[in-house]
Design a protein around this motif. Sequence first.
Motif, PDB file in Angstrom:
ATOM      1  N   SER A 142       5.574   1.319  12.296  1.00  0.00           N
ATOM      2  CA  SER A 142       6.796   0.999  11.567  1.00  0.00           C
ATOM      3  C   SER A 142       7.485  -0.192  12.217  1.00  0.00           C
ATOM      4  CB  SER A 142       7.740   2.203  11.546  1.00  0.00           C
ATOM      5  OG  SER A 142       8.046   2.627  12.849  1.00  0.00           O
ATOM      6  N   GLN A 144      10.661  -0.890  11.835  1.00  0.00           N
ATOM      7  CA  GLN A 144      12.122  -0.739  11.894  1.00  0.00           C
ATOM      8  C   GLN A 144      12.658  -0.327  13.268  1.00  0.00           C
ATOM      9  OE1 GLN A 144      10.117   0.612   9.650  1.00  0.00           O
ATOM     10  NE2 GLN A 144      10.860   0.248   7.612  1.00  0.00           N
ATOM     11  N   THR A 200      16.308  -3.341   5.158  1.00  0.00           N
ATOM     12  CA  THR A 200      16.291  -1.876   5.122  1.00  0.00           C
ATOM     13  C   THR A 200      17.490  -1.286   5.851  1.00  0.00           C
ATOM     14  OG1 THR A 200      13.880  -2.031   5.243  1.00  0.00           O
ATOM     15  CG2 THR A 200      14.848   0.146   5.547  1.00  0.00           C
ATOM     16  N   THR A 205      17.619   1.673   2.147  1.00  0.00           N
ATOM     17  CA  THR A 205      16.274   1.864   1.599  1.00  0.00           C
ATOM     18  C   THR A 205      16.212   1.498   0.125  1.00  0.00           C
ATOM     19  OG1 THR A 205      15.932   3.658   3.185  1.00  0.00           O
ATOM     20  CG2 THR A 205      14.400   3.516   1.333  1.00  0.00           C
ATOM     21  N   ALA A 296       8.661   3.230   7.938  1.00  0.00           N
ATOM     22  CA  ALA A 296       7.793   2.654   6.917  1.00  0.00           C
ATOM     23  C   ALA A 296       6.349   2.979   7.286  1.00  0.00           C
ATOM     24  CB  ALA A 296       7.982   1.143   6.835  1.00  0.00           C
ATOM     25  N   MET A 367       9.002   5.450   3.875  1.00  0.00           N
ATOM     26  CA  MET A 367       9.030   4.484   2.780  1.00  0.00           C
ATOM     27  C   MET A 367       7.820   3.568   2.906  1.00  0.00           C
ATOM     28  SD  MET A 367      12.017   1.933   4.238  1.00  0.00           S
ATOM     29  CE  MET A 367      11.617   0.570   3.159  1.00  0.00           C
ATOM     30  N   TRP A 369       5.871  -0.152   3.020  1.00  0.00           N
ATOM     31  CA  TRP A 369       6.232  -1.430   3.621  1.00  0.00           C
ATOM     32  C   TRP A 369       5.685  -2.571   2.776  1.00  0.00           C
ATOM     33  CZ3 TRP A 369      10.164  -2.547   6.085  1.00  0.00           C
ATOM     34  CH2 TRP A 369      10.290  -3.678   6.902  1.00  0.00           C
TER      35      TRP A 369
END
Length: 412
Positions: A142, A144, A200, A205, A296, A367, A369
């Motif tokens: 991820s 993030q 994000t 989101t 993600a 979520m 990507w």
Amino acid sequence: MRYQFMTAALAVTTALPFAGPAAATDLEVTHWWTSGGEAAAVAEFAKAFDATGNHWVDGAIAGSGGTARPIMISRITGGDPMGATQFNHGRQAEELVQAGLMRDLTDLAARDKWAEIVQPKSLLDGCTLDGKIYCVPVNIHSWQWLWLSNAAFEKAGVPVPKNWNEYVAAAPALEKAGIIPLAVGGQPWQSSGAFDVLLTAVGGTDTFLKVYRDKDAEFAAGPEVAKVFKAADDARKMAKNTNVQDWNQATNLVISGKAGGQIMGDWAQGEFQVAGQTAGKDYTCLPGLGLNEVIATGGDAFYFPLLQDAEKSKAQEALAEALLDPKTQVAFNLKKGSLPVRGDIDLKAANDCMKKGLDILAKGSVMPWTDQLLSQDTQKQKEDLFSEFFAKPDMTVEEAQKRFADIVASAD
């Protein structure tokens, strides 16, 4: 530009059937894992494959995915395929599959019950085209994350931030102490990825999905995304004195306390581990920049070019099995900083940051990507824009947002 497969056949015929245990053979595996943490992680895959009696021939390509992918694709389309190759989850190998150049793994996946062990389900969906499975997911990476140097903030005399807003507020104190507030390397994918993380975290989101999944250009040109561009402007001001190219060089600025932080995927964690630093003590990690804790489901998968050599074909199957072995999944992901794709293994050895990621994953806060939502053409346009935006402080946020909305309007 789009890859054209004018020579799709390349003497390739039908897929070779899966056979019994692989005979000992050399198998070249290409990837772009060349930093210290990445090399330590990929060595676990090589060790697991070599234990099958075969031999992993390392085909590391220095640089990044943007450098390596064209080389990998050129070899496959040019009739010089490797035994296996890394791509990111999503659409990067889509045209190779459509051209009939990649091996169908559906029978192996059914036999080993991948659908029951690979979590979340979207990872295997990303390997599936027209109902057939063409790749082996090996991790969940991820983007993030905000990685912070505890020593840098101590030197600056300010508390370690708990979120992006506190981080921006602390930037003047870091600069006064001679510390680069935010490290962003010169590779275009780094600035583009940082923007997507801000999209994000700051936008939320739903904002991310409206832009990249729904491809809503009008929304991309509107006030919600304008807030994100304001945050991106803060980021480029904080990053203006980074002066390094590679992502791991930027990570090393954080490790050494020369930079306050870095927006980077969880693969950065491998670099902290190689440097002997401890999560929570030497560095702090903030998923979702402390604003929106979500994972993600990006990451890496291995594809297997269709080969006419029966022994190498057997070795491909042995490698595919080794990549998803429970012990291999633990050993690889602990060193890579990523999360395992198997939902049935115990990661007692996980550090504080990995535990945060596992907790978010367990809550179902996931979520897709950009690699899963956008073509490589669109990704390249986006990278070019944000590379220019971060490099040219005279580009206004209004101009950048307009160009961004135009990219979204034509995205595929």
